[in-house]
Design a protein around this motif. Sequence first.
Motif, PDB file in Angstrom:
ATOM      1  N   MET A   1      36.478 -44.369 -21.753  1.00  0.00           N
ATOM      2  CA  MET A   1      37.996 -43.916 -22.213  1.00  0.00           C
ATOM      3  C   MET A   1      37.669 -42.984 -23.218  1.00  0.00           C
ATOM      4  N   HIS A   2      36.555 -42.740 -23.984  1.00  0.00           N
ATOM      5  CA  HIS A   2      36.357 -41.872 -24.874  1.00  0.00           C
ATOM      6  C   HIS A   2      36.191 -40.336 -24.293  1.00  0.00           C
ATOM      7  N   ARG A   3      35.694 -40.519 -23.201  1.00  0.00           N
ATOM      8  CA  ARG A   3      35.543 -39.249 -22.300  1.00  0.00           C
ATOM      9  C   ARG A   3      36.722 -38.603 -21.836  1.00  0.00           C
ATOM     10  N   LEU A   4      37.659 -39.444 -21.107  1.00  0.00           N
ATOM     11  CA  LEU A   4      38.849 -39.333 -20.643  1.00  0.00           C
ATOM     12  C   LEU A   4      39.902 -38.792 -21.654  1.00  0.00           C
ATOM     13  N   TYR A   5      39.587 -39.366 -22.781  1.00  0.00           N
ATOM     14  CA  TYR A   5      40.437 -38.412 -23.946  1.00  0.00           C
ATOM     15  C   TYR A   5      40.089 -37.345 -24.385  1.00  0.00           C
ATOM     16  N   LEU A   6      38.962 -36.843 -24.534  1.00  0.00           N
ATOM     17  CA  LEU A   6      38.543 -35.560 -24.591  1.00  0.00           C
ATOM     18  C   LEU A   6      38.805 -34.861 -23.584  1.00  0.00           C
ATOM     19  N   GLY A   7      38.540 -35.046 -22.103  1.00  0.00           N
ATOM     20  CA  GLY A   7      39.279 -34.390 -21.312  1.00  0.00           C
ATOM     21  C   GLY A   7      40.676 -33.979 -21.287  1.00  0.00           C
ATOM     22  N   LEU A   8      41.454 -35.099 -21.286  1.00  0.00           N
ATOM     23  CA  LEU A   8      42.838 -34.882 -21.531  1.00  0.00           C
ATOM     24  C   LEU A   8      43.182 -33.829 -22.723  1.00  0.00           C
ATOM     25  N   ALA A   9      42.470 -33.978 -23.826  1.00  0.00           N
ATOM     26  CA  ALA A   9      42.936 -33.089 -25.291  1.00  0.00           C
ATOM     27  C   ALA A   9      42.398 -31.829 -24.856  1.00  0.00           C
ATOM     28  N   PHE A  10      41.416 -31.435 -24.164  1.00  0.00           N
ATOM     29  CA  PHE A  10      40.933 -30.168 -23.615  1.00  0.00           C
ATOM     30  C   PHE A  10      41.897 -29.562 -22.820  1.00  0.00           C
ATOM     31  N   LEU A  11      42.458 -30.422 -21.874  1.00  0.00           N
ATOM     32  CA  LEU A  11      43.222 -29.956 -20.542  1.00  0.00           C
ATOM     33  C   LEU A  11      44.594 -29.580 -21.291  1.00  0.00           C
ATOM     34  N   ILE A  12      45.221 -30.235 -22.149  1.00  0.00           N
ATOM     35  CA  ILE A  12      46.258 -29.883 -23.024  1.00  0.00           C
ATOM     36  C   ILE A  12      46.060 -28.361 -23.509  1.00  0.00           C
ATOM     37  N   MET A  13      44.972 -28.464 -24.284  1.00  0.00           N
ATOM     38  CA  MET A  13      44.783 -27.029 -24.796  1.00  0.00           C
ATOM     39  C   MET A  13      44.535 -25.945 -23.989  1.00  0.00           C
ATOM     40  N   LEU A  14      43.933 -26.190 -22.869  1.00  0.00           N
ATOM     41  CA  LEU A  14      43.923 -25.249 -21.721  1.00  0.00           C
ATOM     42  C   LEU A  14      45.170 -24.724 -21.172  1.00  0.00           C
ATOM     43  N   ILE A  15      45.884 -25.834 -21.006  1.00  0.00           N
ATOM     44  CA  ILE A  15      47.303 -25.523 -20.550  1.00  0.00           C
ATOM     45  C   ILE A  15      48.255 -24.484 -21.375  1.00  0.00           C
ATOM     46  N   GLY A  16      48.058 -24.808 -22.879  1.00  0.00           N
ATOM     47  CA  GLY A  16      48.575 -24.220 -23.937  1.00  0.00           C
ATOM     48  C   GLY A  16      47.851 -22.670 -23.788  1.00  0.00           C
ATOM     49  N   VAL A  17      46.668 -22.385 -23.592  1.00  0.00           N
ATOM     50  CA  VAL A  17      46.214 -21.168 -23.764  1.00  0.00           C
ATOM     51  C   VAL A  17      46.677 -20.446 -22.144  1.00  0.00           C
ATOM     52  N   VAL A  18      46.997 -21.065 -21.179  1.00  0.00           N
ATOM     53  CA  VAL A  18      47.638 -20.469 -20.170  1.00  0.00           C
ATOM     54  C   VAL A  18      48.808 -20.099 -20.196  1.00  0.00           C
ATOM     55  N   HIS A  19      49.716 -20.889 -20.840  1.00  0.00           N
ATOM     56  CA  HIS A  19      51.029 -20.704 -21.377  1.00  0.00           C
ATOM     57  C   HIS A  19      51.128 -19.518 -22.075  1.00  0.00           C
ATOM     58  N   LEU A  20      50.418 -19.671 -23.161  1.00  0.00           N
ATOM     59  CA  LEU A  20      50.443 -18.359 -24.132  1.00  0.00           C
ATOM     60  C   LEU A  20      50.042 -16.991 -23.431  1.00  0.00           C
ATOM     61  N   GLY A  21      49.089 -17.034 -22.752  1.00  0.00           N
ATOM     62  CA  GLY A  21      48.653 -15.747 -21.775  1.00  0.00           C
ATOM     63  C   GLY A  21      49.671 -15.258 -20.748  1.00  0.00           C
ATOM     64  N   ALA A  22      50.267 -16.276 -20.087  1.00  0.00           N
ATOM     65  CA  ALA A  22      51.352 -16.017 -19.203  1.00  0.00           C
ATOM     66  C   ALA A  22      52.778 -15.347 -19.952  1.00  0.00           C
TER      67      ALA A  22
END
Length: 112
Positions: A1-22
């Motif tokens: 669960m700890h690794r899942l949380y890490l992955g989800l948090a980074f995925l949200i940040m990645l989506i934010g970076v893509v959104h900002l770049g778009a």
Amino acid sequence: MHRLYLGLAFLIMLIGVVHLGATTQLFDELNSRALWFASGGLLLILTGALNLLNRAHGAIIRDLRWMTVATNVVMTIFAAVAGVVGAASGAQLAVIVSILAATTFVSLRPRA
């Protein structure tokens, strides 16, 4: 669960970076609409960062944990409404809302 949380948090940040770049691809000039669009990306990046802090310190700092949960709930609802109003595709809406809802669920666990 700890690794899942890490992955989800980074995925949200990645989506934010893509959104900002778009922003530069979708808007020809800097205006209030472009700025508001970019702010959505910044908000996603900060939400992901807050979840990373909660993952590391939420078991110790209870207020951080509850603030993160509240942020995740608000962001999940906001993403759903923004996706409908912004005419996102069904797939886009499903992916973003699912990621945020999963992150909300994981952040509710005492030892996130």
